[in-house]
Design a protein around this motif. Structure first.
Motif, short mmCIF file in Angstrom:
data_model
loop_
_atom_site.label_atom_id
_atom_site.label_comp_id
_atom_site.label_asym_id
_atom_site.label_seq_id
_atom_site.Cartn_x
_atom_site.Cartn_y
_atom_site.Cartn_z
N VAL A 146 0.94 -1.40 0.17
CA VAL A 146 0.06 -0.20 0.01
C VAL A 146 0.73 1.11 -0.13
CG1 VAL A 146 -1.58 1.17 0.89
CG2 VAL A 146 -2.06 -1.35 1.15
N VAL A 147 1.28 2.38 -1.29
CA VAL A 147 1.48 2.86 -1.45
C VAL A 147 1.22 4.29 -1.28
CG1 VAL A 147 3.49 4.54 -2.64
CG2 VAL A 147 4.01 1.48 -2.28
N GLU A 148 1.56 5.00 -0.18
CA GLU A 148 1.17 6.87 -0.43
C GLU A 148 1.54 7.66 -1.24
OE1 GLU A 148 -0.62 5.49 4.02
OE2 GLU A 148 1.84 5.83 2.92
N SER A 149 1.00 8.29 -1.92
CA SER A 149 1.49 9.94 -2.39
C SER A 149 0.87 11.40 -1.87
CB SER A 149 1.93 9.38 -3.84
OG SER A 149 0.68 9.16 -4.51
N GLY A 150 1.71 12.68 -2.63
CA GLY A 150 0.67 13.60 -2.78
C GLY A 150 0.63 14.39 -1.41
N GLY A 151 1.66 14.31 -0.56
CA GLY A 151 1.76 15.06 0.83
C GLY A 151 2.49 16.50 0.38
N GLY A 152 2.61 17.01 0.96
CA GLY A 152 3.79 18.57 1.30
C GLY A 152 3.22 19.61 1.82
N LEU A 153 3.78 20.68 1.59
CA LEU A 153 3.58 22.34 2.88
C LEU A 153 2.78 23.09 1.69
CD1 LEU A 153 4.76 24.45 4.85
CD2 LEU A 153 6.54 24.73 3.35
N VAL A 154 1.93 23.42 2.38
CA VAL A 154 0.70 24.09 2.29
C VAL A 154 0.24 25.13 2.98
CG1 VAL A 154 -1.31 23.03 2.68
CG2 VAL A 154 -1.17 23.91 0.30
N GLN A 155 -0.09 26.46 2.13
CA GLN A 155 -0.28 26.89 3.44
C GLN A 155 -2.53 27.22 4.10
OE1 GLN A 155 0.07 31.03 1.30
NE2 GLN A 155 2.14 31.40 2.42
N ALA A 156 -2.86 27.61 4.53
CA ALA A 156 -3.69 27.42 5.72
C ALA A 156 -4.87 28.16 4.22
CB ALA A 156 -4.03 28.70 6.77
N GLY A 157 -5.81 27.22 4.14
CA GLY A 157 -6.91 27.94 3.65
C GLY A 157 -6.60 26.85 2.10
N GLY A 178 -0.28 1.78 4.19
CA GLY A 178 0.60 2.80 3.84
C GLY A 178 1.89 3.12 4.82
N GLN A 179 2.57 3.93 4.02
CA GLN A 179 3.54 3.54 4.61
C GLN A 179 4.16 5.43 5.50
OE1 GLN A 179 3.82 4.09 1.59
NE2 GLN A 179 4.40 6.56 1.20
N GLY A 180 2.76 6.40 5.00
CA GLY A 180 2.94 7.59 6.03
C GLY A 180 2.74 8.70 4.84
N THR A 181 2.87 9.82 4.70
CA THR A 181 3.12 11.35 3.65
C THR A 181 2.99 12.11 4.73
OG1 THR A 181 2.49 12.04 1.57
CG2 THR A 181 0.69 11.06 2.14
N GLN A 182 3.50 12.73 4.92
CA GLN A 182 3.25 13.60 5.49
C GLN A 182 2.75 15.23 5.18
OE1 GLN A 182 5.04 15.17 8.59
NE2 GLN A 182 4.27 16.95 8.63
N VAL A 183 2.16 16.11 5.48
CA VAL A 183 0.93 16.66 5.13
C VAL A 183 1.53 18.20 6.34
CG1 VAL A 183 -1.75 18.46 4.77
CG2 VAL A 183 -0.75 15.55 3.91
N THR A 184 1.98 19.01 5.88
CA THR A 184 2.05 20.05 6.84
C THR A 184 1.34 21.66 5.99
OG1 THR A 184 4.46 19.67 7.22
CG2 THR A 184 4.65 22.19 7.61
N VAL A 185 0.70 22.39 7.09
CA VAL A 185 -0.02 23.39 6.54
C VAL A 185 0.47 24.37 7.81
CG1 VAL A 185 -2.07 24.24 6.48
CG2 VAL A 185 -1.87 21.82 6.34
N SER A 186 1.02 25.46 7.03
CA SER A 186 1.60 26.97 7.55
C SER A 186 0.55 27.83 8.03
CB SER A 186 2.30 27.44 6.51
OG SER A 186 2.49 27.77 5.17
N SER A 187 0.53 28.17 8.78
CA SER A 187 0.28 29.43 9.29
C SER A 187 0.35 31.07 8.17
CB SER A 187 -0.42 29.56 10.40
OG SER A 187 1.07 30.16 11.12
#
Length: 121
Positions: free
Chosen positions: A4-15, A112-121
């Motif tokens: 099971v493989v995930e993709s698509g995480g990343g850094l995004v601004q709030a909103g 899956g192995q997990g994917t990091q999602v970071t939302v900056s304020s």
């Protein structure tokens, strides 16, 4: 063997928005449900959303109205469209397939192995 493989995480601004994808491959007899969970350091992994093999869905209250789970049965894939993201959505996101890899065995959970999602304020 099942992967099971995930993709698509990343850094995004709030909103902002992100779309996570997750696909399973290998010996798959049938899929019961596909789910998304998330975890921040020091806390338990928490449920985010689930979709059944007939398309029924359920969401955690914290993401209802902002996140949408969908699937592509032909690809054994599940997606999580995340809109109106908030800093508190920051976490490692995991997908889970509950499925049979053998006709003789009950359904089991495959993560899956997990994917990091970071939302900056």
């Amino acid at each position: 063997q099942v992967q099971v493989v995930e993709s698509g995480g990343g850094l995004v601004q709030a909103g902002g928005s992100l779309r996570l994808s997750c696909a399973a491959s290998g010996r798959i007899v049938s899929i019961v449900t596909m789910s998304w969970y998330r975890q921040v350091p020091g806390k338990q992994r928490e449920f985010v959303a689930v979709i059944s093999n007939i398309g029924n869905t359920a969401y955690a209250d914290s993401v209802k109205g902002r996140f949408t789970i969908s699937r592509d049965s032909a690809k054994n894939a599940v997606y999580l469209q995340m809109n109106s993201l908030k800093p508190e959505d920051t976490a490692v996101y995991y997908c889970k397939h509950t499925m049979r890899s053998s006709m003789l065995s009950p359904p089991d959970d495959y993560w899956g192995q997990g994917t990091q999602v970071t939302v900056s304020s």
